[in-house]
Write a protein that holds these residues in place. Sequence first.
Motif, PDB file in Angstrom:
ATOM      1  N   PRO A 128       1.106  -1.200  -0.049  1.00 28.60           N
ATOM      2  CA  PRO A 128       0.264   0.139  -0.048  1.00 28.60           C
ATOM      3  C   PRO A 128       0.737   1.268  -0.013  1.00 28.60           C
ATOM      4  CG  PRO A 128      -0.767  -1.692   1.637  1.00 28.60           C
ATOM      5  CD  PRO A 128       0.436  -1.998   1.198  1.00 28.60           C
ATOM      6  N   TYR A 129       0.405   2.334  -0.857  1.00 27.79           N
ATOM      7  CA  TYR A 129       1.228   3.657  -0.789  1.00 27.79           C
ATOM      8  C   TYR A 129       0.199   4.888  -0.848  1.00 27.79           C
ATOM      9  CZ  TYR A 129      -0.916   3.570  -5.433  1.00 27.79           C
ATOM     10  OH  TYR A 129      -1.947   3.328  -6.387  1.00 27.79           O
ATOM     11  N   GLU A 130       0.955   5.681  -0.462  1.00 28.73           N
ATOM     12  CA  GLU A 130       0.208   7.251  -0.675  1.00 28.73           C
ATOM     13  C   GLU A 130       1.009   8.032  -1.862  1.00 28.73           C
ATOM     14  OE1 GLU A 130      -0.105   9.174   2.989  1.00 28.73           O
ATOM     15  OE2 GLU A 130      -1.004   7.264   4.113  1.00 28.73           O
TER      16      GLU A 130
ATOM     17  N   ASP B   1       3.494   5.228   6.580  1.00 29.64           N
ATOM     18  CA  ASP B   1       2.462   6.024   7.318  1.00 29.64           C
ATOM     19  C   ASP B   1       1.452   4.720   7.675  1.00 29.64           C
ATOM     20  OD1 ASP B   1       0.353   7.618   8.658  1.00 29.64           O
ATOM     21  OD2 ASP B   1      -0.151   8.520   6.715  1.00 29.64           O
ATOM     22  N   GLY B   2       1.382   4.265   8.922  1.00 27.73           N
ATOM     23  CA  GLY B   2       0.880   3.005   9.032  1.00 27.73           C
ATOM     24  C   GLY B   2       1.462   1.942   8.351  1.00 27.73           C
TER      25      GLY B   2
ATOM     26  N   PHE C 139      12.222  -0.730   2.954  1.00 22.75           N
ATOM     27  CA  PHE C 139      11.962   0.506   3.357  1.00 22.75           C
ATOM     28  C   PHE C 139      11.585   0.110   5.049  1.00 22.75           C
ATOM     29  CE2 PHE C 139      10.497   1.123  -0.583  1.00 22.75           C
ATOM     30  CZ  PHE C 139      11.217   1.971  -0.957  1.00 22.75           C
ATOM     31  N   SER C 140      12.203   1.286   6.009  1.00 24.36           N
ATOM     32  CA  SER C 140      11.935   1.287   7.479  1.00 24.36           C
ATOM     33  C   SER C 140      10.517   1.812   7.910  1.00 24.36           C
ATOM     34  CB  SER C 140      13.211   2.275   7.950  1.00 24.36           C
ATOM     35  OG  SER C 140      13.074   3.645   7.672  1.00 24.36           O
ATOM     36  N   PRO C 141      10.414   1.451   9.019  1.00 29.63           N
ATOM     37  CA  PRO C 141       8.968   2.051   9.452  1.00 29.63           C
ATOM     38  C   PRO C 141       8.895   3.536   9.622  1.00 29.63           C
ATOM     39  CG  PRO C 141       9.893   0.289  11.169  1.00 29.63           C
ATOM     40  CD  PRO C 141      11.138   0.617   9.970  1.00 29.63           C
ATOM     41  N   CYS C 142      10.075   4.283   9.476  1.00 25.36           N
ATOM     42  CA  CYS C 142       9.756   5.592   9.514  1.00 25.36           C
ATOM     43  C   CYS C 142       9.629   6.215   8.115  1.00 25.36           C
ATOM     44  CB  CYS C 142      10.993   6.394   9.951  1.00 25.36           C
ATOM     45  SG  CYS C 142      12.423   6.235   8.958  1.00 25.36           S
ATOM     46  N   GLU C 143       9.506   5.370   7.210  1.00 23.51           N
ATOM     47  CA  GLU C 143       9.205   5.822   5.558  1.00 23.51           C
ATOM     48  C   GLU C 143       7.643   5.508   5.293  1.00 23.51           C
ATOM     49  OE1 GLU C 143      13.407   5.487   3.390  1.00 23.51           O
ATOM     50  OE2 GLU C 143      12.467   3.691   4.056  1.00 23.51           O
TER      51      GLU C 143
END
Length: 166
Positions: A37-39, A95-96, A89-93
């Motif tokens: 999932p992406y934004e 959004d949920g 990707f790390s969690p900081c990248e």
Amino acid sequence: MIYLENEQEILEVTKDFENKLKEVIDFALREEKVHIPYEVSVLLVDNEKIRGINSEHRGIDKATDVLSFPQLNYPKGYVFKDVYIEHKFSPCELDGEDLVLGDIVLSLERANEQSVEYGHSFLRECCYLVVHSVLHLLGYDHMEEEEKDLMRKREEEILCKLNITR
């Protein structure tokens, strides 16, 4: 998730047009192996608005067709082709659960001018610019000839698969 906001009043923006842009963004991302999932945010503007944004963020005081604001940093020459993004990707990248890729600012006024100049439809021009911008969000660039060739090739491949031709 694709967020689309229309801040221009020069050209009519229909639901069909909005849906087509979203379809093209989603397809381009899947073609580039984004399977999580992406934004992505898309802002539709006129020449005056994009000129101001271009001046503010790039120091170039003129209207342009599209601007890309990636939220992720990539090493020089990094491209997503054939990379399994789920493990990159790390969690900081995120959004949920969503990978926040960035923002696209598209001047519909300039896209309309260019569609006339290049002799193809307004829709085709907008779809091309959106694919171009999505590739920038994924780390593609066109400053060097080799990068430019790869980016142009991917743009055409994606548009061809969508049956969006000149």
